[in-house]
Design a protein around this motif. Structure first.
Motif, PDB file in Angstrom:
ATOM      1  N   LEU A 103       0.842  -1.207   0.000  1.00 51.11           N
ATOM      2  CA  LEU A 103       0.000   0.000   0.000  1.00 51.11           C
ATOM      3  C   LEU A 103       0.877   1.257   0.000  1.00 51.11           C
ATOM      4  CD1 LEU A 103      -2.774  -1.090   2.539  1.00 51.11           C
ATOM      5  CD2 LEU A 103      -2.903  -1.070   0.044  1.00 51.11           C
ATOM      6  N   ARG A 104       2.020   1.197   0.733  1.00 49.24           N
ATOM      7  CA  ARG A 104       2.962   2.325   0.723  1.00 49.24           C
ATOM      8  C   ARG A 104       3.503   2.565  -0.683  1.00 49.24           C
ATOM      9  NH1 ARG A 104       8.230   1.893   0.578  1.00 49.24           N
ATOM     10  NH2 ARG A 104       9.552   3.678   1.085  1.00 49.24           N
ATOM     11  N   ILE A 105       3.843   1.486  -1.385  1.00 50.95           N
ATOM     12  CA  ILE A 105       4.355   1.635  -2.760  1.00 50.95           C
ATOM     13  C   ILE A 105       3.301   2.306  -3.640  1.00 50.95           C
ATOM     14  CG2 ILE A 105       5.005   0.331  -4.830  1.00 50.95           C
ATOM     15  CD1 ILE A 105       6.332  -1.713  -2.934  1.00 50.95           C
ATOM     16  N   ILE A 106       2.036   1.889  -3.483  1.00 49.59           N
ATOM     17  CA  ILE A 106       0.954   2.477  -4.291  1.00 49.59           C
ATOM     18  C   ILE A 106       0.829   3.968  -3.982  1.00 49.59           C
ATOM     19  CG2 ILE A 106      -1.554   2.471  -4.624  1.00 49.59           C
ATOM     20  CD1 ILE A 106      -1.397  -0.602  -4.197  1.00 49.59           C
ATOM     21  N   LEU A 107       0.962   4.333  -2.709  1.00 48.57           N
ATOM     22  CA  LEU A 107       0.887   5.756  -2.348  1.00 48.57           C
ATOM     23  C   LEU A 107       2.060   6.525  -2.954  1.00 48.57           C
ATOM     24  CD1 LEU A 107      -0.291   5.640   1.378  1.00 48.57           C
ATOM     25  CD2 LEU A 107      -1.577   6.420  -0.610  1.00 48.57           C
ATOM     26  N   VAL A 108       3.259   5.924  -2.912  1.00 55.92           N
ATOM     27  CA  VAL A 108       4.423   6.601  -3.502  1.00 55.92           C
ATOM     28  C   VAL A 108       4.212   6.784  -5.008  1.00 55.92           C
ATOM     29  CG1 VAL A 108       6.881   6.326  -4.026  1.00 55.92           C
ATOM     30  CG2 VAL A 108       6.049   5.875  -1.712  1.00 55.92           C
ATOM     31  N   ASP A 109       3.591   5.777  -5.651  1.00 58.66           N
ATOM     32  CA  ASP A 109       3.393   5.849  -7.102  1.00 58.66           C
ATOM     33  C   ASP A 109       2.292   6.824  -7.504  1.00 58.66           C
ATOM     34  OD1 ASP A 109       5.361   4.042  -7.702  1.00 58.66           O
ATOM     35  OD2 ASP A 109       4.031   2.308  -7.722  1.00 58.66           O
ATOM     36  N   PHE A 110       1.193   6.847  -6.757  1.00 56.29           N
ATOM     37  CA  PHE A 110       0.004   7.555  -7.238  1.00 56.29           C
ATOM     38  C   PHE A 110      -0.364   8.802  -6.432  1.00 56.29           C
ATOM     39  CE2 PHE A 110      -0.723   3.209  -8.886  1.00 56.29           C
ATOM     40  CZ  PHE A 110      -0.858   3.522 -10.232  1.00 56.29           C
ATOM     41  N   TRP A 111       0.120   8.917  -5.203  1.00 60.60           N
ATOM     42  CA  TRP A 111      -0.232  10.069  -4.369  1.00 60.60           C
ATOM     43  C   TRP A 111       0.755  11.180  -4.704  1.00 60.60           C
ATOM     44  CZ3 TRP A 111       0.818  10.556   1.571  1.00 60.60           C
ATOM     45  CH2 TRP A 111       0.099  11.654   2.072  1.00 60.60           C
ATOM     46  N   SER A 112       0.259  12.390  -4.967  1.00 56.34           N
ATOM     47  CA  SER A 112       1.124  13.458  -5.466  1.00 56.34           C
ATOM     48  C   SER A 112       2.297  13.747  -4.520  1.00 56.34           C
ATOM     49  CB  SER A 112       0.300  14.719  -5.704  1.00 56.34           C
ATOM     50  OG  SER A 112      -0.332  15.113  -4.506  1.00 56.34           O
ATOM     51  N   VAL A 113       2.083  13.623  -3.205  1.00 58.83           N
ATOM     52  CA  VAL A 113       3.189  13.890  -2.276  1.00 58.83           C
ATOM     53  C   VAL A 113       3.715  12.606  -1.633  1.00 58.83           C
ATOM     54  CG1 VAL A 113       2.530  16.267  -1.787  1.00 58.83           C
ATOM     55  CG2 VAL A 113       1.545  14.419  -0.423  1.00 58.83           C
ATOM     56  N   THR A 115       5.983  10.411  -2.652  1.00 57.72           N
ATOM     57  CA  THR A 115       7.440  10.259  -2.670  1.00 57.72           C
ATOM     58  C   THR A 115       8.092  11.097  -1.581  1.00 57.72           C
ATOM     59  OG1 THR A 115       7.201  10.029  -5.054  1.00 57.72           O
ATOM     60  CG2 THR A 115       9.435  10.275  -4.201  1.00 57.72           C
ATOM     61  N   ARG A 116       7.562  12.301  -1.398  1.00 53.18           N
ATOM     62  CA  ARG A 116       8.150  13.192  -0.387  1.00 53.18           C
ATOM     63  C   ARG A 116       8.036  12.572   1.007  1.00 53.18           C
ATOM     64  NH1 ARG A 116       5.152  18.601  -0.273  1.00 53.18           N
ATOM     65  NH2 ARG A 116       5.521  18.424  -2.502  1.00 53.18           N
ATOM     66  N   HIS A 117       6.943  11.815   1.226  1.00 51.43           N
ATOM     67  CA  HIS A 117       6.709  11.265   2.558  1.00 51.43           C
ATOM     68  C   HIS A 117       7.067   9.781   2.659  1.00 51.43           C
ATOM     69  CE1 HIS A 117       4.919  14.982   3.765  1.00 51.43           C
ATOM     70  NE2 HIS A 117       3.972  14.915   2.851  1.00 51.43           N
ATOM     71  N   GLN A 118       7.883   9.267   1.700  1.00 54.21           N
ATOM     72  CA  GLN A 118       8.110   7.813   1.694  1.00 54.21           C
ATOM     73  C   GLN A 118       8.769   7.306   2.980  1.00 54.21           C
ATOM     74  OE1 GLN A 118      11.068   5.952   1.292  1.00 54.21           O
ATOM     75  NE2 GLN A 118      12.605   7.523   0.893  1.00 54.21           N
ATOM     76  N   ARG A 119       9.628   8.126   3.590  1.00 53.56           N
ATOM     77  CA  ARG A 119      10.252   7.682   4.848  1.00 53.56           C
ATOM     78  C   ARG A 119       9.232   7.596   5.971  1.00 53.56           C
ATOM     79  NH1 ARG A 119      15.993  10.813   4.693  1.00 53.56           N
ATOM     80  NH2 ARG A 119      16.771   9.516   3.000  1.00 53.56           N
ATOM     81  N   ALA A 120       8.410   8.648   6.106  1.00 52.14           N
ATOM     82  CA  ALA A 120       7.371   8.623   7.142  1.00 52.14           C
ATOM     83  C   ALA A 120       6.410   7.468   6.885  1.00 52.14           C
ATOM     84  CB  ALA A 120       6.613   9.950   7.148  1.00 52.14           C
ATOM     85  N   LEU A 121       6.107   7.212   5.609  1.00 58.03           N
ATOM     86  CA  LEU A 121       5.206   6.100   5.281  1.00 58.03           C
ATOM     87  C   LEU A 121       5.823   4.765   5.700  1.00 58.03           C
ATOM     88  CD1 LEU A 121       3.905   7.196   1.753  1.00 58.03           C
ATOM     89  CD2 LEU A 121       2.519   6.875   3.807  1.00 58.03           C
ATOM     90  N   PHE A 122       7.149   4.627   5.542  1.00 56.29           N
ATOM     91  CA  PHE A 122       7.795   3.379   5.937  1.00 56.29           C
ATOM     92  C   PHE A 122       7.664   3.159   7.446  1.00 56.29           C
ATOM     93  CE2 PHE A 122      11.660   1.021   7.282  1.00 56.29           C
ATOM     94  CZ  PHE A 122      11.353  -0.186   6.683  1.00 56.29           C
ATOM     95  N   TRP A 123       7.898   4.227   8.216  1.00 54.92           N
ATOM     96  CA  TRP A 123       7.766   4.071   9.670  1.00 54.92           C
ATOM     97  C   TRP A 123       6.318   3.841  10.064  1.00 54.92           C
ATOM     98  CZ3 TRP A 123      11.842   2.613  12.087  1.00 54.92           C
ATOM     99  CH2 TRP A 123      13.090   2.965  11.594  1.00 54.92           C
ATOM    100  N   THR A 124       5.369   4.416   9.311  1.00 61.18           N
ATOM    101  CA  THR A 124       3.954   4.127   9.558  1.00 61.18           C
ATOM    102  C   THR A 124       3.652   2.653   9.304  1.00 61.18           C
ATOM    103  OG1 THR A 124       3.470   6.364   8.796  1.00 61.18           O
ATOM    104  CG2 THR A 124       1.602   4.850   8.990  1.00 61.18           C
ATOM    105  N   VAL A 125       4.223   2.125   8.204  1.00 62.17           N
ATOM    106  CA  VAL A 125       4.053   0.698   7.902  1.00 62.17           C
ATOM    107  C   VAL A 125       4.547  -0.141   9.077  1.00 62.17           C
ATOM    108  CG1 VAL A 125       4.995  -1.180   6.481  1.00 62.17           C
ATOM    109  CG2 VAL A 125       4.078   0.873   5.387  1.00 62.17           C
TER     110      VAL A 125
END
Lengths: 147, 147
Positions: A103-113, A115-125
């Motif tokens: 789901l994080r990968i999908i957000l990085v691919d399709f959510w406009s921001v 990529t900017r938040h990929q680190r925070a998304l990883f810690w959320t995961v």
């Protein structure tokens, strides 16, 4: 990434075209190697392969319902032993990580921001994964060891 | 004088027709979202609800697979998950196997095993008899005795 490329090929012909210097041969700065981005990628591959090989076995063991009740029950009985019970815990951990990081990968691919938040998304995961494992682990271990 | 393309100028299309790699990429994300829902549901019903892993036996599976809802559910799970997993393994083979003949052999094995398991699994789901003739009444679902 250095953005010294604005106007290249488009604007005034007076200014010389500026091309960024080659990246110095060090692993640092803007590279994601060694950081959250790399580890999420590594873990996604490892968990994916593990889940794939379990899936192959799981389709075959479930197909035994077409053979006989006895054959299915003998094989599924193996899933209830302590060692396999711990293996199921690892499997569920792998599935939960792969699902959440997917789901994080999908957000990085399709959510406009994304990529900017990929680190925070990883810690959320990792946080959501830990919460789900804390909920699942006692329930499963009681089923396996509690009888 | 040498001219340099402006950054992000799209490369000239060298191939016409359907971009299969793009649709494979799309498939991983689309099936991934559906699989998160289906697999979390699968894990909850089989490992969390009721008695957990200890409840799973022939009668438990027969109770599920005699219900059209679970037939469709398990069919979706089988097809989406196995194709998702096989496509992921294809990515890894392409990344790490450098010898062309070994790579071809592995991709062939991957495709062949996927087709065989999809056919096997689908046949099991739709030709399954929850109350096989002559089966031990202790091992089959309770509704078999009323037939």
């Amino acid at each position: 990434m250095p953005a010294k490329v604005a106007g290249a090929g488009a604007s005034s012909s007076s200014a010389p075209l500026s091309v960024p210097a080659p990246r110095p041969p060090v692993i640092a700065g803007t590279l994601y190697r060694g950081r959250e981005g790399m580890w999420s990628w590594v873990l996604h591959r490892i968990t994916g392969v593990a889940i794939y090989f379990f899936l192959l076995v799981h389709i075959l063991d479930t197909a035994l319902v077409r053979v006989s009740p006895e054959a299915y029950n003998i094989v599924i009985g193996a899933y209830k032993t302590p060692i396999m019970g711990l293996g199921e815990l690892a499997l569920v951990g792998a599935i939960l990580f792969h699902a959440l990081n997917g789901l994080r990968i999908i957000l990085v691919d399709f959510w406009s921001v994304g990529t900017r938040h990929q680190r925070a998304l990883f810690w959320t995961v990792l946080g959501v994964w830990a919460a789900m494992m804390i909920a699942f682990t006692p329930r499963h271990l009681i089923a396996v060891f509690g009888g | 004088m040498t001219t340099i393309d402006a950054p992000r100028t799209s490369a000239a299309r060298t191939r016409r027709g359907v971009n299969l790699e793009k649709w494979g990429w799309m498939y991983m994300r689309a099936s991934g979202v559906v699989l998160v829902v289906l697999i979390f549901g699968h894990l909850f019903v089989n490992l969390v609800a009721g008695e957990g892993v200890k409840q799973i036996d022939f009668a438990f599976v027969a109770g599920k697979l005699s219900d059209p809802f679970w037939q469709v559910y398990d069919t979706l799970l089988l097809w989406l998950a196995l194709i998702h997993g096989a496509n992921g393994m294809r990515t890894l083979v392409n990344d790490y196997v450098t010898k062309p003949r070994v790579r071809s052999a592995l991709l062939f094995a991957l495709g062949a095993s996927t087709v065989v398991l999809l056919i096997l699994g689908t046949l099991v789901i739709y030709t399954f008899d929850p109350c096989p003739v002559g089966a031990d009444p202790e091992l089959v679902a309770s509704f078999c005795s009323s037939l």
